[in-house]
Every structure is written in structure tokens, then in C-alpha cells.
Design an enzyme around this catalytic site. Structure first.
Site, PDB file in Angstrom:
ATOM      1  N   GLN A 129     -12.416 -23.715 -53.598  1.00 28.03           N
ATOM      2  CA  GLN A 129     -12.032 -24.845 -54.443  1.00 28.03           C
ATOM      3  C   GLN A 129     -13.249 -25.701 -54.820  1.00 28.03           C
ATOM      4  OE1 GLN A 129      -8.310 -24.941 -54.522  1.00 28.03           O
ATOM      5  NE2 GLN A 129      -8.663 -25.967 -56.461  1.00 28.03           N
ATOM      6  N   LYS A 173      -8.180 -28.192 -49.334  1.00 33.03           N
ATOM      7  CA  LYS A 173      -6.963 -27.366 -49.350  1.00 33.03           C
ATOM      8  C   LYS A 173      -6.163 -27.650 -48.088  1.00 33.03           C
ATOM      9  CE  LYS A 173      -5.019 -24.008 -51.825  1.00 33.03           C
ATOM     10  NZ  LYS A 173      -5.149 -23.647 -53.250  1.00 33.03           N
ATOM     11  N   ASP A 223       0.676 -24.871 -54.277  1.00 30.25           N
ATOM     12  CA  ASP A 223       0.064 -23.534 -54.180  1.00 30.25           C
ATOM     13  C   ASP A 223       1.237 -22.629 -53.786  1.00 30.25           C
ATOM     14  OD1 ASP A 223      -2.742 -22.059 -54.002  1.00 30.25           O
ATOM     15  OD2 ASP A 223      -1.631 -21.352 -52.267  1.00 30.25           O
ATOM     16  N   THR A 272      -2.062 -22.921 -64.837  1.00 26.99           N
ATOM     17  CA  THR A 272      -2.899 -21.882 -64.217  1.00 26.99           C
ATOM     18  C   THR A 272      -2.733 -20.560 -64.967  1.00 26.99           C
ATOM     19  OG1 THR A 272      -2.519 -23.028 -62.122  1.00 26.99           O
ATOM     20  CG2 THR A 272      -3.544 -20.864 -62.015  1.00 26.99           C
TER      21      THR A 272
HETATM   22  N1  LIG Z   1      -0.094 -22.791 -58.501  1.00 29.45           N
HETATM   23  C1  LIG Z   1      -1.303 -23.026 -58.984  1.00 29.45           C
HETATM   24  O1  LIG Z   1      -1.510 -23.922 -59.806  1.00 29.45           O
HETATM   25  C2  LIG Z   1      -2.446 -22.195 -58.551  1.00 29.45           C
HETATM   26  C3  LIG Z   1      -2.287 -21.083 -57.764  1.00 29.45           C
HETATM   27  N2  LIG Z   1      -3.352 -20.278 -57.502  1.00 29.45           N
HETATM   28  C4  LIG Z   1      -3.206 -19.067 -56.707  1.00 29.45           C
HETATM   29  O2  LIG Z   1      -2.323 -18.175 -57.382  1.00 29.45           O
HETATM   30  C5  LIG Z   1      -1.614 -17.360 -56.433  1.00 29.45           C
HETATM   31  C6  LIG Z   1      -0.122 -17.493 -56.667  1.00 29.45           C
HETATM   32  O3  LIG Z   1       0.254 -18.855 -56.501  1.00 29.45           O
HETATM   33  P1  LIG Z   1       1.616 -19.434 -57.106  1.00 29.45           P
HETATM   34  O4  LIG Z   1       2.029 -18.632 -58.265  1.00 29.45           O
HETATM   35  O5  LIG Z   1       1.404 -20.882 -57.238  1.00 29.45           O
HETATM   36  O6  LIG Z   1       2.599 -19.217 -55.881  1.00 29.45           O
HETATM   37  P2  LIG Z   1       4.179 -18.955 -55.908  1.00 29.45           P
HETATM   38  O7  LIG Z   1       4.637 -19.303 -54.559  1.00 29.45           O
HETATM   39  O8  LIG Z   1       4.798 -19.598 -57.082  1.00 29.45           O
HETATM   40  O9  LIG Z   1       4.281 -17.372 -56.132  1.00 29.45           O
HETATM   41  C7  LIG Z   1       3.621 -16.487 -55.279  1.00 29.45           C
HETATM   42  C8  LIG Z   1       3.953 -15.069 -55.703  1.00 29.45           C
HETATM   43  O10 LIG Z   1       3.122 -14.179 -54.993  1.00 29.45           O
HETATM   44  C9  LIG Z   1       3.921 -13.359 -54.124  1.00 29.45           C
HETATM   45  N3  LIG Z   1       3.278 -13.303 -52.799  1.00 29.45           N
HETATM   46  C10 LIG Z   1       2.908 -14.358 -52.047  1.00 29.45           C
HETATM   47  N4  LIG Z   1       2.400 -13.959 -50.876  1.00 29.45           N
HETATM   48  C11 LIG Z   1       2.470 -12.636 -50.890  1.00 29.45           C
HETATM   49  C12 LIG Z   1       2.077 -11.658 -49.965  1.00 29.45           C
HETATM   50  N5  LIG Z   1       1.541 -11.946 -48.772  1.00 29.45           N
HETATM   51  N6  LIG Z   1       2.252 -10.374 -50.336  1.00 29.45           N
HETATM   52  C13 LIG Z   1       2.797 -10.063 -51.538  1.00 29.45           C
HETATM   53  N7  LIG Z   1       3.179 -10.965 -52.449  1.00 29.45           N
HETATM   54  C14 LIG Z   1       3.017 -12.224 -52.136  1.00 29.45           C
HETATM   55  C15 LIG Z   1       5.232 -14.058 -54.005  1.00 29.45           C
HETATM   56  O11 LIG Z   1       6.266 -13.148 -53.691  1.00 29.45           O
HETATM   57  P3  LIG Z   1       7.415 -13.604 -52.664  1.00 29.45           P
HETATM   58  O12 LIG Z   1       8.190 -14.662 -53.392  1.00 29.45           O
HETATM   59  O13 LIG Z   1       8.177 -12.377 -52.380  1.00 29.45           O
HETATM   60  O14 LIG Z   1       6.695 -14.142 -51.466  1.00 29.45           O
HETATM   61  C16 LIG Z   1       5.376 -14.679 -55.394  1.00 29.45           C
HETATM   62  O15 LIG Z   1       5.815 -13.738 -56.327  1.00 29.45           O
HETATM   63  C17 LIG Z   1      -2.111 -17.820 -55.064  1.00 29.45           C
HETATM   64  O16 LIG Z   1      -3.221 -17.037 -54.695  1.00 29.45           O
HETATM   65  C18 LIG Z   1      -2.589 -19.243 -55.323  1.00 29.45           C
HETATM   66  O17 LIG Z   1      -3.552 -19.664 -54.382  1.00 29.45           O
HETATM   67  C19 LIG Z   1      -4.593 -20.534 -58.010  1.00 29.45           C
HETATM   68  C20 LIG Z   1      -4.809 -21.633 -58.782  1.00 29.45           C
HETATM   69  C21 LIG Z   1      -3.781 -22.596 -59.024  1.00 29.45           C
HETATM   70  O1  LIG Z   2      -3.921 -28.452 -58.792  1.00 29.57           O
HETATM   71  C1  LIG Z   2      -4.541 -28.515 -57.750  1.00 29.57           C
HETATM   72  O2  LIG Z   2      -5.009 -29.538 -57.271  1.00 29.57           O
HETATM   73  C2  LIG Z   2      -4.814 -27.311 -56.890  1.00 29.57           C
HETATM   74  C3  LIG Z   2      -4.588 -25.991 -57.504  1.00 29.57           C
HETATM   75  C4  LIG Z   2      -4.977 -24.990 -56.481  1.00 29.57           C
HETATM   76  O3  LIG Z   2      -4.499 -25.043 -55.366  1.00 29.57           O
HETATM   77  C5  LIG Z   2      -5.969 -23.991 -56.771  1.00 29.57           C
HETATM   78  O4  LIG Z   2      -6.719 -24.156 -57.725  1.00 29.57           O
HETATM   79  O5  LIG Z   2      -6.056 -22.998 -56.030  1.00 29.57           O
END
Ligand SMILES: NC(=O)C1=CN([C@@H]2O[C@H](COP(=O)(O)OP(=O)(O)OC[C@H]3O[C@@H](n4cnc5c(N)ncnc54)[C@H](OP(=O)(O)O)[C@@H]3O)[C@@H](O)[C@H]2O)C=CC1
Ligand SMILES: O=C(O)CCC(=O)C(=O)O
Length: 444
Positions: free
Chosen positions: A110, A125, A165, A209
Site C-alpha cells: 500500500q 492495512k 478489502d 478499483t
Molecule cells: N476493494 C477494493 O477497493 C480493493 C481490493 N483490492 C484487492 O482485490 C482483491 C479482491 O478484493 P474485493 O473484490 O474487494 O473482495 P471481495 O470480498 O468483494 O471479493 C473477493 C473475491 O475473491 C474470492 N476469494 C477471496 N479469497 C479467496 C481465496 N482464498 N481463494 C479463492 N477465492 C477467493 C472471493 O470468493 P468467495 O466469496 O468464495 O470467498 C470473492 O469472489 C483482493 O486482493 C483485494 O486486496 C485491491 C485494491 C482495492
Molecule cells: O480504499 C482504500 O483505502 C484501500 C483500498 C485497498 O485496500 C487497496 O488498495 O488494497
């Protein structure tokens, strides 16, 4: 032994068992070696030793009561990694796999991501090993209230600003904000981002994102005489990032044929119907396997990863280390031309090396998924001004930020003789700003 090798050894010794953190540090330090050659002052001023050590790490007990009156105890974390360029900023992850090493890798990444946004935000984080799956709304609320009852004393709009997240979306942010406001007896809207639109949230934060990822990939493809139009795309995950990456990719004329969750993936050769995904995931909170009930022509593969599906562009948007070297090879054999990292550290370092060796374009996570945190910083700006911008205004700012991040990554890669290696370019550009700020502020 080189300085970088020496620091890596120290990091492994001082943080035993935290393999994800070691991996994240190794990836950054190796790619900034040419910068250290040009700028020995960073080594002389102990920038490396300091940047790999969090400024503060908080771990706490989170007791809560389930609907049957049973008491549970989870562990809460907040790692305040670096505040050289602004208050700590970064999401909260609620997932059973969470431990200190995961939060540290995310907090470390981050720092550089937030620097790339060009906005004044430091790196942090947090999260918990709490599993929100299968819990009632009332249980989620009680957990969030207990979590905030400790966290509130460590955060604030100018101190540390958490967001969502994995496992933390608008519902959880709402409960966390309510408890913070109650404990502080003050309306400090800028203490959390990703808030609901009726109490200080920003338009486009939900989509940011995923949209930002596609803006970055669009720029990367254009710089290499390619475009999204008519490309076949495969996306892992079906959460926040995956959903809005899919939406924007479809708007640019790409065909997304597969998406997944942790249980399996769906393949729809005619293109994923995103309204169905939103209904299943955002409204019903069910498994992706439900998709085939709505669209029997689609196929569901239990226990398999999407990377088996042939595609032009792969967008890992689920979790870390989703693409290892074997899946990378499979994607290459199937003709992939680009990989856009929506998740944090979704490819192993060996997979990234293999992509680069095979001239596959890689949009690295720190740059490509920075649109979420950038829009969080825009939410903080609106909260400070007590104003709200329109969807179009925020979306335009997000697009401009992503274009700029691509340009910075591209330029830094060229300057250090690694043209087309946006992984190194993003690490270098992100590092330089923070390192210079740390130098200017003395040994703190
Ligand atoms: N939200 C944001 O603004 C940001 C998110 N990110 C990153 O993006 C990624 C997704 O985040 P986000 O969409 O917010 O999270 P969500 O919780 O909305 O979705 C996560 C998704 O990933 C799947 N998943 C999670 N863990 C696992 C695992 N161990 N194995 C397989 N599938 C998995 C989940 O499936 P299931 O529901 O079955 O667990 C779900 O479909 C993460 O790496 C996060 O750090 C990065 C920047 C910003
Ligand atoms: O919006 C935020 O502050 C954090 C987003 C985040 O967790 C990420 O960039 O991985």
C-alpha cells in the site's frame, strides 16, 4: 552479499513465517536495485531498513456474541506502515486466512501504491481472521462494533483512514462508522472511506478499483498497439473488484467468458451476464454456481480455477498467489497477451518472471488496482470540503489518475533501462516519492 540481499535476509529473520510479506518485500527490493546504484544516499540514510519495518503494529482481541448467545474471540490487526507522505491509508480484510503476515504484505504494498496515486496518503492495512460468510447481519454488526471499540483509538481523519478489502464492503463500513461516531461523539466523516452515499461516501468508490484496472489496462494495451475491443477476458473472483472490472471491460467491447469464487468457476461462451452476477453476489450473497440456474447454457466447474480457460487477457481479481508458475505457463500456452492484476499480489514472483520472459504485458497490482484507494482519497477530499462531486466528475478524475500512473510506470521503466517492464516501473516510481520524503524528514 548485496545490500538488497542483506535486507531480505534480515526481513526473513525478523518476521519468521510471514511468507507473503517476504514475497512482497523481495519483489519491490529486487526491482529497485538500479535506483540504489544511482542513489547511494538512500542506502546511506537507512531508507531500506526503515521502509521494511512498520511504524506501528496493533493486534487486539475482538470478542463478540453470535445469535445463539455463544461467545467468539477473533484477532484484529492494524499495521501502520509508513506515513511519510500522508496519513496511513488502506483497507480492512475480514477473512479466516488473515494473520499478521498477510496484513504486513498488504500494508507494505500500500505504501508504493498510494504514492503512485499522486495523492497525499501513506500506507497501512488491517483486518481480522473473522469469517463473514454465513453470518447474520446482526452478527456482522456486533463483530464490527467490537472491532471498532478497540480500533477507534488508533485512527482518525488525519491519522489513519481504513476502508474495505476482502470481506469488507458497504455494510461493514456502515457498522464500523456508526460505532466510531458513537465512541468519538464527533462526526468525522473522513475517518473511513467506502461509506454509503447518504453519510459521506463518494460516487464511483464502489466501482473504482475495477474501473481503474481497466483504465490502466486500456493504456497499457494502447501503448503496445492493442485494445480491449473484441478481446476474450477471464476474471478470477466475483467480488467488488472483479464485478466492476467486468462491467468496464464489457463497455469497451471485450467479451468476459469466465468468473469465479473460492468454490469454482463459471464459463459462459456467449459472455457473462453481469446483472446475474450482481444479483447473486451483491443481493443474495450466494455461490457463483447459482449462475447456471439462471443461464443453463453456461457451465460450472467445481474446485477448478479459471486459468484453465483460453483467453487474450487474464484479470486476477480474487486474492494473492492465485496464478503460480504452472497457471502462468498454461495461460501463455493458451495465447494470453496481457495480465492485469486487480487483486493484491495475485501472481507469484516466479509467475511474473515467466510472463516477462515471454513478453506478456503485465499491469502490476500496485499500479493497476490503485484506482480504489485513489478514489478513497477523493472521498476524503470531498469530506474535508463538505461537498459531493458528481459521478462524471469523480470518474474523470479516476481516469486521469490511472492514465498518469501508467505514464509514471512507463517512464520509470524506460529511465532505468527496462522498457515495457511496468512491474519495475511502478515499484521504482512509487518508491522514489516515498524515499525522497523520508530523506527530507530525517531519521524518524
Ligand atoms: N476493494 C477494493 O477497493 C480493493 C481490493 N483490492 C484487492 O482485490 C482483491 C479482491 O478484493 P474485493 O473484490 O474487494 O473482495 P471481495 O470480498 O468483494 O471479493 C473477493 C473475491 O475473491 C474470492 N476469494 C477471496 N479469497 C479467496 C481465496 N482464498 N481463494 C479463492 N477465492 C477467493 C472471493 O470468493 P468467495 O466469496 O468464495 O470467498 C470473492 O469472489 C483482493 O486482493 C483485494 O486486496 C485491491 C485494491 C482495492
Ligand atoms: O480504499 C482504500 O483505502 C484501500 C483500498 C485497498 O485496500 C487497496 O488498495 O488494497
Amino acid at each position: 552479499m548485496s545490500k538488497v540481499q542483506d535486507i531480505l535476509e534480515q526481513v526473513k529473520k525478523r518476521n519468521p513465517g510471514e511468507s507473503e510479506f517476504h514475497q512482497a518485500v523481495e519483489e519491490v527490493l529486487k526491482s529497485i536495485e538500479p535506483v540504489l546504484e544511482k542513489h547511494p544516499e538512500f542506502i546511506e540514510n537507512g531508507i531500506l531498513e526503515r521502509i521494511v519495518e512498520p511504524e506501528r503494529q496493533i493486534m487486539f482481541r475482538v470478542p463478540w456474541v453470535d445469535d445463539n448467545g455463544n461467545i467468539h474471540v477473533n484477532r484484529g490487526f492494524r499495521v501502520q506502515f509508513n506515513s511519510a507522505i500522508g496519513p496511513y491509508k488502506g483497507g480492512l480484510r475480514f477473512h479466516p486466512s488473515v494473520y499478521l503476515g498477510i496484513i504486513k504484505f498488504l500494508g507494505f504494498e500500500q505504501i508504493f501504491k498510494n504514492s503512485l496515486t499522486g495523492l497525499p496518503i501513506g500506507g497501512g492495512k488491517g483486518g481480522s481472521d473473522f469469517d463473514p460468510k454465513g453470518k447474520s447481519d446482526a452478527e456482522i454488526m456486533r463483530f464490527c462494533q467490537s472491532f471498532m471499540t478497540e480500533l477507534y483509538r488508533h485512527i482518525g481523519p488525519d491519522v489513519d483512514v481504513p476502508a474495505g478489502d476482502i470481506g469488507v464492503g458497504a455494510r461493514e463500513i456502515g457498522y464500523l462508522f456508526g460505532q466510531y461516531r458513537r465512541l468519538r461523539n464527533a462526526y468525522e466523516a473522513g475517518v473511513l472511506t467506502g461509506k454509503g452515499l447518504t453519510y459521506g461516501g463518494s460516487l464511483v468508490r464502489k466501482e473504482a478499483t475495477g474501473f481503474g484496472l481497466i483504465y490502466f489496462v486500456r493504456e497499457m494495451l494502447a501503448a503496445n498497439n492493442e485494445s480491449l475491443k473484441d478481446k476474450t477476458i477471464v476474471i478470477s473472483g466475483s467480488g467488488n473488484v472483479a464485478t466492476y472490472a467486468c462491467q468496464k471491460a464489457q463497455e469497451y467491447g471485450a467479451k468476459v467468458v469466465a468468473m469465479s469464487d473460492s468454490k469454482g468457476y463459471i464459463y459462459d461462451k456467449d459472455g457473462i451476464k453481469l446483472d446475474t452476477i450482481k444479483q447473486i453476489k451483491e443481493v443474495e450473497r450466494k455461490r457463483i454456481s447459482e449462475y447456471v440456474k439462471y443461464h443453463p447454457e453456461a457451465e460450472y466447474y467445481e474446485g477448478k480455477k479459471v486459468w484453465d480457460v483460453k483467453c487474450d487477457i487474464a484479470l486476477p481479481c480474487a486474492t494473492q498467489n492465485d496464478i503460480d508458475v504452472d497457471y502462468a505457463q498454461k495461460l501463455i500456452d493458451n495465447g494470453v497477451i496481457a495480465v492485469g492484476e486487480g487483486a493484491n499480489m495475485p501472481c507469484t514472483n516466479e509467475a511474473l518472471d515467466l510472463f516477462l520472459e515471454n513478453n506478456i504485458l503485465v499491469a502490476p497490482a500496485k499500479a493497476a488496482n490503485a484506482g480504489g484507494v485513489a478514489t478513497s482519497a477523493l472521498e476524503m477530499a470531498q469530506n474535508s470540503m463538505r461537498l459531493s462531486w458528481t459521478f462524471e466528475e469523480v470518474n474523470k478524475k479516476l481516469d486521469d489518475i490511472m492514465v498518469n500512473i501508467f505514464k509514471m510506470s512507463d517512464k520509470a521503466a524506460k529511465e532505468y533501462g527496462m522498457e515495457g517492464n511496468y512491474i519495475a516501473g511502478a515499484n521504482i516510481a512509487g518508491f522514489l516519492k516515498v524515499a525522497n520524503a523520508m530523506m527530507a524528514q530525517g531519521t524518524v
